[in-house]
Design an enzyme around this catalytic site. Structure first.
Site, PDB file in Angstrom:
ATOM      1  N   SER A  10     -13.097  -5.756   1.668  1.00 56.05           N
ATOM      2  CA  SER A  10     -14.095  -5.191   0.745  1.00 56.05           C
ATOM      3  C   SER A  10     -15.513  -5.662   1.082  1.00 56.05           C
ATOM      4  CB  SER A  10     -13.756  -5.536  -0.712  1.00 56.05           C
ATOM      5  OG  SER A  10     -12.581  -4.901  -1.117  1.00 56.05           O
ATOM      6  N   PRO A  11     -15.922  -5.600   2.360  1.00 57.62           N
ATOM      7  CA  PRO A  11     -17.265  -6.062   2.716  1.00 57.62           C
ATOM      8  C   PRO A  11     -18.364  -5.147   2.171  1.00 57.62           C
ATOM      9  CG  PRO A  11     -16.259  -4.975   4.601  1.00 57.62           C
ATOM     10  CD  PRO A  11     -15.191  -5.072   3.539  1.00 57.62           C
ATOM     11  N   GLY A  65     -18.290  -4.106  -1.004  1.00 58.64           N
ATOM     12  CA  GLY A  65     -18.230  -4.172  -2.465  1.00 58.64           C
ATOM     13  C   GLY A  65     -17.512  -3.004  -3.084  1.00 58.64           C
ATOM     14  N   GLY A  68     -17.346  -0.051  -2.137  1.00 58.22           N
ATOM     15  CA  GLY A  68     -18.129   1.180  -2.081  1.00 58.22           C
ATOM     16  C   GLY A  68     -19.489   1.080  -2.739  1.00 58.22           C
ATOM     17  N   TYR A  98       0.852  -1.188   0.000  1.00 55.09           N
ATOM     18  CA  TYR A  98       0.000   0.000   0.000  1.00 55.09           C
ATOM     19  C   TYR A  98       0.886   1.237   0.000  1.00 55.09           C
ATOM     20  CZ  TYR A  98      -3.598  -3.355   1.526  1.00 55.09           C
ATOM     21  OH  TYR A  98      -4.445  -4.424   1.646  1.00 55.09           O
ATOM     22  N   SER A 144     -22.512   0.581  -0.398  1.00 54.33           N
ATOM     23  CA  SER A 144     -22.900   1.709   0.452  1.00 54.33           C
ATOM     24  C   SER A 144     -23.415   2.887  -0.365  1.00 54.33           C
ATOM     25  CB  SER A 144     -21.742   2.157   1.350  1.00 54.33           C
ATOM     26  OG  SER A 144     -20.576   2.339   0.595  1.00 54.33           O
ATOM     27  N   GLY A 195     -24.022   2.651  -4.140  1.00 51.17           N
ATOM     28  CA  GLY A 195     -24.608   2.329  -5.426  1.00 51.17           C
ATOM     29  C   GLY A 195     -23.786   2.909  -6.566  1.00 51.17           C
ATOM     30  N   HIS A 241       0.308 -12.032   1.455  1.00 50.40           N
ATOM     31  CA  HIS A 241      -0.733 -11.251   0.778  1.00 50.40           C
ATOM     32  C   HIS A 241      -1.282 -11.984  -0.454  1.00 50.40           C
ATOM     33  CE1 HIS A 241      -1.899  -6.764  -0.088  1.00 50.40           C
ATOM     34  NE2 HIS A 241      -2.909  -7.574  -0.255  1.00 50.40           N
TER      35      HIS A 241
END
Length: 341
Positions: free
Chosen positions: A206-207, A209, A211, A60, A214, A216, A127
């Site tokens: 990424s729960p 998705g 973004g 990152y 939350s 759309g 990773h």
């Protein structure tokens, strides 16, 4: 503010906050890096709210996110958190390379310790799996790092069920990090049952998705040119209309439940079991506060059935990454007998 309970992650003794904080987007991949000072305020806010499980990686930035976390943990904060970082992915001449040989494992760990400015990493993940190196050889070096006190617990990310089994036979795996949400459910078939059989905790990245669950389709409109989500198959015009319809049904249910769409998506992950810890990322305190509100959302069996009818496995159009990314589907490694150290 919702109470953040503690959960056991895996069977080796690690306890973490039931929701973590993914730190990647503060420094990389989701548009330009955010100011360190603002991100340190956010990290401290998270810790003070009880979200103490922080997730980073050496890729990152590369490297800058670990340096940021190191700065944020000064002044007595280190003792309050469970810190996870990762090794095994690097950029070489603009290309992504996966590496897992023992010498690299050790060098990467030493470098992460230095950047984070700590003596020991709580949870150290591979990773991505290097398909040229037997997983037993990689794990052998990680086991030595545990014995030397440089890491406490070992994790894998994006590993197949057979890779997890082989790794766990060398040294217990504490957690497997994988993508799991109402949009990505392919790990439910084989990987998640394997983790549960072996007593391995599950960390869901990424729960939300990326973004979409939350915000759309609005999330796509607001992406900067250097946000890698711009190239994801989910967000391309040929898939977007279909996926938008799923989100709209999902959003209607959230309104009935009196919560946001993002809270409903996170609540679904929390309801998958007490061995699951989602790690939504954010760069804004107001979004963080919304995310921990998910811990107060209660879902009945009927609610869960309705959610899964709206977004059953494979409902979303488009691959989650596209063709070039390494995932668990190609994480098999050669037998140890083939390895010449």
């Amino acid at each position: 503010m919702a109470t953040v309970r503690r959960i056991k992650l895996g069977s080796q003794g690690l306890k973490v906050s039931s929701q973590g904080l993914g730190c990647m987007g503060m420094s990389a991949f989701y548009g330009p890096p955010k100011p360190d000072a603002d991100m340190i305020v956010l990290i401290h806010h998270a810790i003070n709210c009880g979200v103490t499980f922080l997730d980073t990686s050496d890729i990152y930035g590369p490297f800058t996110n670990e340096i940021l976390i190191g700065k944020a943990l000064k002044g007595g904060m280190r003792e309050k958190v469970e810190l996870a970082t990762k090794f095994g992915v690097k950029f070489v001449d603009g290309n992504t390379v996966v590496q897992g040989d023992p010498a690299y494992v050790r060098a990467a760990c030493e470098a992460s310790l230095k950047r984070l400015d700590i003596d020991c990493i709580d949870l150290y993940y591979q990773h991505r799996i290097d398909t040229r190196v037997p997983i037993e050889a990689t794990m052998g070096e990680l086991k030595k790092l545990v014995e030397e006190g440089k890491i406490k617990y070992i994790g894998l990310s994006e590993a197949s069920a057979s890779t997890i089994r082989r790794a766990h036979a060398v040294h217990p795996i504490t957690a497997v990090q994988l993508e799991w949400s109402l949009w990505v459910r392919d790990a439910e078939e084989d990987i998640i049952p394997t983790c549960r059989e072996l007593g391995i905790g599950i960390v869901a990245y990424s729960p939300l998705g990326r973004g979409f669950l939350s915000s759309g389709a609005k999330v796509v409109e607001n992406l900067s040119n250097d946000d890698y989500r711009k190239i994801l198959p989910w967000f391309q015009p040929e898939n977007l209309e279909h996926n938008k319809n799923i989100f709209e049904r999902f959003n209607e249910m959230a309104a009935r439940k009196g919560c946001t769409a993002g809270q409903l998506a996170l609540a679904w992950v929390h309801h998958q079991g007490s061995d699951v810890c989602p790690i939504p990322g954010t760069t804004k305190i107001e979004n963080f506060n919304q995310n921990i509100g998910a811990l107060s959302v209660k879902l009945s069996p009927e609610d869960l059935a309705e959610l899964e009818s709206i977004s059953p496995p494979n409902a979303v159009k488009g691959d989650r990454y596209g063709g070039t990314s390494v995932t668990w589907k190609d994480s098999e490694t050669p037998p140890l007998s083939s390895w010449k150290a």
